[in-house]
Scaffold this active site. Structure first.
Site, PDB file in Angstrom:
ATOM      1  N   THR A  36     -52.250 -68.259 -42.549  1.00  0.00           N
ATOM      2  CA  THR A  36     -51.341 -67.917 -43.636  1.00  0.00           C
ATOM      3  C   THR A  36     -51.102 -66.414 -43.636  1.00  0.00           C
ATOM      4  O   THR A  36     -51.963 -65.629 -43.236  1.00  0.00           O
ATOM      5  CB  THR A  36     -51.899 -68.346 -45.002  1.00  0.00           C
ATOM      6  OG1 THR A  36     -53.197 -67.775 -45.189  1.00  0.00           O
ATOM      7  CG2 THR A  36     -51.980 -69.861 -45.109  1.00  0.00           C
ATOM      8  N   ASP A  64     -56.849 -69.784 -43.751  1.00  0.00           N
ATOM      9  CA  ASP A  64     -56.178 -69.284 -44.955  1.00  0.00           C
ATOM     10  C   ASP A  64     -56.639 -67.855 -45.205  1.00  0.00           C
ATOM     11  O   ASP A  64     -57.535 -67.594 -45.992  1.00  0.00           O
ATOM     12  CB  ASP A  64     -56.490 -70.179 -46.151  1.00  0.00           C
ATOM     13  CG  ASP A  64     -55.548 -69.939 -47.314  1.00  0.00           C
ATOM     14  OD1 ASP A  64     -54.695 -69.031 -47.219  1.00  0.00           O
ATOM     15  OD2 ASP A  64     -55.653 -70.671 -48.319  1.00  0.00           O
ATOM     16  N   ALA A  65     -56.014 -66.923 -44.485  1.00  0.00           N
ATOM     17  CA  ALA A  65     -56.419 -65.517 -44.529  1.00  0.00           C
ATOM     18  C   ALA A  65     -55.422 -64.632 -45.268  1.00  0.00           C
ATOM     19  O   ALA A  65     -55.756 -63.528 -45.672  1.00  0.00           O
ATOM     20  CB  ALA A  65     -56.609 -64.988 -43.110  1.00  0.00           C
ATOM     21  N   LYS A  66     -54.168 -65.100 -45.403  1.00  0.00           N
ATOM     22  CA  LYS A  66     -53.108 -64.386 -46.130  1.00  0.00           C
ATOM     23  C   LYS A  66     -53.004 -62.921 -45.712  1.00  0.00           C
ATOM     24  O   LYS A  66     -52.923 -62.017 -46.537  1.00  0.00           O
ATOM     25  CB  LYS A  66     -53.315 -64.501 -47.640  1.00  0.00           C
ATOM     26  CG  LYS A  66     -53.261 -65.932 -48.164  1.00  0.00           C
ATOM     27  CD  LYS A  66     -53.382 -65.975 -49.668  1.00  0.00           C
ATOM     28  CE  LYS A  66     -53.294 -67.397 -50.190  1.00  0.00           C
ATOM     29  NZ  LYS A  66     -54.483 -68.216 -49.851  1.00  0.00           N
ATOM     30  N   ARG A  67     -52.969 -62.682 -44.416  1.00  0.00           N
ATOM     31  CA  ARG A  67     -52.890 -61.323 -43.924  1.00  0.00           C
ATOM     32  C   ARG A  67     -51.456 -60.796 -43.960  1.00  0.00           C
ATOM     33  O   ARG A  67     -50.496 -61.548 -43.854  1.00  0.00           O
ATOM     34  CB  ARG A  67     -53.435 -61.248 -42.490  1.00  0.00           C
ATOM     35  CG  ARG A  67     -54.924 -61.556 -42.369  1.00  0.00           C
ATOM     36  CD  ARG A  67     -55.762 -60.601 -43.225  1.00  0.00           C
ATOM     37  NE  ARG A  67     -57.181 -60.683 -42.908  1.00  0.00           N
ATOM     38  CZ  ARG A  67     -58.104 -61.205 -43.695  1.00  0.00           C
ATOM     39  NH1 ARG A  67     -57.760 -61.724 -44.852  1.00  0.00           N
ATOM     40  NH2 ARG A  67     -59.377 -61.216 -43.333  1.00  0.00           N
TER      41      ARG A  67
END
Length: 270
Positions: free
Chosen positions: A122, A93-96
């Site tokens: 993510t 869950d890094a939301k890059r």
């Protein structure tokens, strides 16, 4: 190479749709009697890996590792490896999200062949869905997946996500773009993120890929109320829960039991 979509579908069919989170938040570390440093995070993760070894997919929250610098990233690398050794798919869950060569570098890190590479990551599409293409390409080439933020539960997100984009919401346009990316390879490896507490979620019935549903438990999402969210099909939803499970620690059996209770509550979604 078996694609991420097929591997995820097979894992969910065997192990259920729940996606437990590994969130080594400082408050949880202290509550577990652990030091708030990389050593404490490492012990926290060892417990979580053992507790979640029978689940289909697990989601480490990258920010809580990143907060400890290089030592934290080392713990994350070990945790990803340990989960995968246990047969668990890993969703970082890094939301890059970025453009051009920077997005390509993020892609190499999280879905390429770097030590941090997970089974899926993510990503934020709010620089334009097309900005994710290097990530989608790298993920596809390596049999990995991408979960794109579409409609989140936080109130601040609605002003952007529910804005009109040519007769549909921005969130729906993101879901539709993800569906187009999945069209030639089903079950698709491009998923979306849709909050569990949304009253009007986007339509995901034609997505052809998985839907991560955070916000179950402590954030107000009720496991029994998720059926058909956004027109989802059986096996499509991945309810995610973290704090309500992790509060049961540090005993491995207690953490596992708390996660299994949620898994049983959402088993009807598979």
């Amino acid at each position: 190479m078996t694609g991420f979509g097929a591997r995820l579908a097979e894992a969910v069919a065997r192990r259920g749709p729940l996606c437990p989170g590994i969130d080594p938040h400082p408050e949880l570390l202290s509550a577990w009697g652990l030091t708030v440093d990389a050593d404490g995070v490492a012990r926290f993760c060892e417990i979580c890996v053992e507790a979640f070894s029978g689940f289909a997919i697990v989601k480490p929250q990258v920010a809580f590792f990143e907060a400890h610098g290089a030592a934290g990233y080392t713990v994350l690398e070990h945790t990803i490896r340990a989960l995968r050794d246990a047969g668990v798919l890993v969703l970082a869950d890094a939301k890059r999200g970025d453009i051009g060569s920077t997005m390509a570098a993020y892609a190499h890190a999280w879905v390429g062949d770097s030590p941090l590479a997970a089974d899926a990551v993510t990503a934020s599409p709010y620089l334009g869905f097309g900005s994710l293409q290097p990530l989608l390409d790298t993920a596809g080439a390596n049999g990995r997946g991408v979960f794109v933020l579409a409609a989140t539960s936080n109130p601040e997100g609605a002003g952007v996500q529910r804005a009109d984009a040519g007769g549909r919401t921005v969130a729906q346009s993101i879901v539709d773009a993800a569906a187009a990316a999945n069209r030639e390879d089903l079950p698709g490896a491009v998923g979306v993120v849709v909050g569990a507490t949304l009253a009007e979620p986007p339509d995901v019935s034609a997505l052809g890929g998985p839907v991560l549903v955070p916000g179950v438990g402590a954030q107000g999402g009720r496991p029994e109320a998720l059926g058909g969210l956004g027109g989802a099909r059986p096996g499509q939803l991945l309810p995610a829960v973290s704090r309500d499970v992790l509060r049961a620690g540090p005993d491995v059996a207690a953490v596992r039991a708390a996660a299994e209770k949620f898994r049983d509550a959402v088993a009807y979604l598979a």
